[in-house]
Design a protein around this motif. Structure first.
Motif, PDB file in Angstrom:
ATOM      1  N   UNK A 175       0.824  -1.204   0.000  1.00  0.00           N
ATOM      2  CA  UNK A 175       0.000   0.000   0.000  1.00  0.00           C
ATOM      3  C   UNK A 175       0.862   1.259   0.000  1.00  0.00           C
ATOM      4  N   UNK A 176       0.239   2.377  -0.298  1.00  0.00           N
ATOM      5  CA  UNK A 176       0.931   3.660  -0.167  1.00  0.00           C
ATOM      6  C   UNK A 176       1.273   3.893   1.299  1.00  0.00           C
ATOM      7  N   UNK A 177       2.281   4.731   1.540  1.00  0.00           N
ATOM      8  CA  UNK A 177       2.656   5.027   2.923  1.00  0.00           C
ATOM      9  C   UNK A 177       1.479   5.625   3.687  1.00  0.00           C
ATOM     10  N   UNK A 178       0.686   6.444   3.014  1.00  0.00           N
ATOM     11  CA  UNK A 178      -0.470   7.063   3.663  1.00  0.00           C
ATOM     12  C   UNK A 178      -1.446   6.012   4.174  1.00  0.00           C
ATOM     13  N   UNK A 179      -1.791   5.052   3.333  1.00  0.00           N
ATOM     14  CA  UNK A 179      -2.752   4.035   3.746  1.00  0.00           C
ATOM     15  C   UNK A 179      -2.153   3.046   4.742  1.00  0.00           C
ATOM     16  N   UNK A 180      -0.877   2.740   4.586  1.00  0.00           N
ATOM     17  CA  UNK A 180      -0.206   1.882   5.573  1.00  0.00           C
ATOM     18  C   UNK A 180      -0.256   2.543   6.947  1.00  0.00           C
ATOM     19  N   UNK A 181       0.095   3.823   6.991  1.00  0.00           N
ATOM     20  CA  UNK A 181       0.078   4.552   8.265  1.00  0.00           C
ATOM     21  C   UNK A 181      -1.337   4.646   8.832  1.00  0.00           C
ATOM     22  N   UNK A 182      -2.313   4.840   7.962  1.00  0.00           N
ATOM     23  CA  UNK A 182      -3.708   4.931   8.409  1.00  0.00           C
ATOM     24  C   UNK A 182      -4.130   3.657   9.131  1.00  0.00           C
ATOM     25  N   UNK A 222      -4.077  -3.566  -5.219  1.00  0.00           N
ATOM     26  CA  UNK A 222      -3.804  -3.144  -6.588  1.00  0.00           C
ATOM     27  C   UNK A 222      -4.245  -1.700  -6.828  1.00  0.00           C
ATOM     28  N   UNK A 223      -5.328  -1.302  -6.165  1.00  0.00           N
ATOM     29  CA  UNK A 223      -5.843   0.058  -6.340  1.00  0.00           C
ATOM     30  C   UNK A 223      -5.598   0.953  -5.130  1.00  0.00           C
ATOM     31  N   UNK A 224      -4.864   0.431  -4.154  1.00  0.00           N
ATOM     32  CA  UNK A 224      -4.504   1.179  -2.956  1.00  0.00           C
ATOM     33  C   UNK A 224      -5.739   1.729  -2.234  1.00  0.00           C
ATOM     34  N   UNK A 225      -6.677   0.829  -1.952  1.00  0.00           N
ATOM     35  CA  UNK A 225      -7.896   1.199  -1.237  1.00  0.00           C
ATOM     36  C   UNK A 225      -7.987   0.406   0.071  1.00  0.00           C
ATOM     37  N   UNK A 226      -8.620   1.007   1.063  1.00  0.00           N
ATOM     38  CA  UNK A 226      -8.748   0.400   2.386  1.00  0.00           C
ATOM     39  C   UNK A 226     -10.211   0.413   2.809  1.00  0.00           C
ATOM     40  N   UNK A 227     -10.669  -0.702   3.380  1.00  0.00           N
ATOM     41  CA  UNK A 227     -12.044  -0.806   3.873  1.00  0.00           C
ATOM     42  C   UNK A 227     -12.023  -1.276   5.330  1.00  0.00           C
ATOM     43  N   UNK A 228     -12.470  -0.386   6.215  1.00  0.00           N
ATOM     44  CA  UNK A 228     -12.620  -0.757   7.627  1.00  0.00           C
ATOM     45  C   UNK A 228     -14.005  -1.376   7.803  1.00  0.00           C
TER      46      UNK A 228
END
Length: 498
Positions: A85-92, A410-416
């Motif tokens: 993932x992007x650093x932003x999403x990893x950190x999130x 693949x699309x760098x998306x996150x679902x909580x």
């Protein structure tokens, strides 16, 4: 007639006077619900929703077990996905799990050697007949797993405990020379004990302190599907008493926690009877580890109570649970509240055991189980993978499961998912060192548990799995809070230190 009217007026005045004099209990309420709340703070409590009010009373002077913590597992699969993932999403994601503003996880698990949620099969002892483990290496963990743990440590202000579990020794140590099934050869008992000691040291050198271990993940095996190694209760107890315990003690790791068993609750009795057979064996077992796969609906309170009574001063920790045998639904919160999910026993369970494996909503499984565990002496509850992809992997066995956080790498998306918020209802507000307290709940259909934290605050978790809202009157030491809980909703009622 005038006398009756006078009586009614006087009665109403008396009730109004009592209401005016009733001391209000100050609370904060956070709700996750099928209608869309996601650990949302309820700002207005509203009017009573029906004629009957559920009375719930807290008795903090009566305490039970001390909480060790809540959390999830660091797996190679989760760590691998975070690195994509992007650093932003990893950190999130890491902040969502480990920061004070997030779920603030306090108890975590990881695997020693590979497991089903690894990308391939590997061992830290790759060289055959390396009895002294001169070639021991954790290099396989350095790309993904260790960086995830280290980054989580940086995010966590309070810190968290980590315990590690082996799924199997390297095939060369086993009687079937295979990753799956088989038993540890007695001639390698000392080598396997050394393996644990080497692991502690190797992780210490990476700046990671290992709090403890389970001796073996699922010693009954797992249907010979993925990494496993079988122990009987006596074999495990003998290994711990005569090999693992003394070895850790001799190497200066006698403070490390050893948890026995680590499988389904229904088999607890024979295991704790053997683990705590005498003072010599009990010395090295600090507690018992359990899973929920015998049934993700039934809590098995009698088994939990038996285990506690057998060793009341030892840990009793649920070390793994997940919605298994499912491909997770992507960005569909409603699915997690519907009775569409099955567990691994749905297809094969015998007719007289079918009730243990019903179709049951994923949120219900988590909320019901954690509350039931806390009300029956369990002091820690650990989820399985923290992060999985839209397929419910990746893993080498293609054993698809659901995690609280799903990503599209693949699309760098996150679902909580709602499962994330369900876990946070407990982990965020019930902190290590809290004491579970007595609750008088007058509604059998409403699931309630409560704990008082070290700072004096109290967290009450209430689950209403049915569609009808309920009105609740919560009382503590003469003060009362009146509020509603929606249908299909989970609430944490937080009472600050007074």
């Amino acid at each position: 007639m005038k006398t009756l009217q006078k009586y009614i007026i006087l009665s109403l005045l008396t009730v109004m006077s009592c209401m005016e004099n009733k001391e209000v209990l100050q609370v904060e309420i956070f709700e996750t619900s099928a209608k869309g709340h996601a650990l949302t703070k309820i700002e207005t409590f509203g009017n009573q929703v029906n004629d009957s009010v559920v009375k719930v009373e807290l008795f903090p002077e009566t305490t039970f077990q001390t909480i060790t913590g809540f959390g999830g597992a660091f797996t190679e699969s989760s760590a691998y996905l975070l690195n994509k993932l992007s650093k932003k999403n990893r950190d999130t994601i890491l902040k969502a799990y480990f920061s004070k503003d997030g779920a603030n996880y306090s108890l975590t698990r990881t695997h020693m050697n590979s497991c089903d949620f690894s990308l391939s099969q590997y061992s830290y002892s790759p060289v055959e007949d390396d009895i002294n483990l001169e070639h021991f290496t954790i290099e396989a963990d350095t790309s993904d797993l260790i960086p995830m743990i280290k980054d989580a440590m940086k995010v966590s202000e309070d810190g968290f405990k980590i315990f590690a579990s082996p799924w199997t020794a390297a095939p060369w140590m086993k009687d079937n020379n295979h990753w799956v099934g088989g038993k540890l050869l007695p001639k390698y008992y000392d080598t396997w004990a050394l393996f644990f000691s080497k692991y502690i040291k190797a992780y210490q050198e990476e700046g990671i302190d290992i709090w403890g271990f389970t001796v073996e993940n699922e010693p009954h095996g797992n249907g010979n599907n993925w990494e496993s190694m079988h122990f009987t209760p006596k074999e495990m107890t003998d290994f711990v008493e005569f090999h693992l315990g003394p070895k850790l003690e001799a190497d200066g790791y006698g403070d490390k926690i050893i948890l026995g068993y680590d499988q389904n609750r229904a088999g607890l009795k024979e295991w704790v009877d053997e683990m705590y057979r005498d003072e010599k064996s009990s010395k090295y077992f600090h507690g018992t580890a359990i899973h929920w796969y015998e049934s993700t609906y039934e809590v098995f309170p009698e088994a939990l109570q038996y285990a506690h009574n057998k060793a009341p001063n030892k840990y009793l920790i649920e070390t793994e649970g997940c919605v298994d045998s499912q491909v997770p639904e992507w960005k569909d919160d409603a699915w997690y509240w519907k009775k569409e999910a099955t567990d691994w026993g749905w297809d094969w369970a015998a007719a007289d055991e079918k009730y243990l494996h019903p179709k049951y909503a994923p949120v219900n499984r988590y909320a019901r189980d954690i509350i039931g565990c806390l009300n029956n002496w369990v002091d820690g509850w650990v989820d399985w993978n923290m992060v999985l992809d839209r397929q419910g992997g990746p893993n080498w066995f293609k054993n698809w499961c659901v995690a609280p956080v799903i990503v599209d790498d693949e699309n760098d998306e996150v679902y909580f998912t709602p499962l994330y918020y369900t876990m946070a209802h407990f982990s965020k507000y019930i902190r290590p060192g809290a004491k579970v307290i007595l609750v008088d709940n007058q509604d059998e259909k409403l699931q309630v548990t409560a704990a008082q934290n070290l700072d004096g605050s109290i967290a009450v978790v209430i689950f209403n799995e049915f569609e009808t809202p309920k009105s609740i009157s919560l009382s503590l030491e003469g003060k009362t809070a009146d509020f509603n809980i929606d249908g299909q909703a989970l609430q944490t009622v937080f009472i600050q230190k007074t």
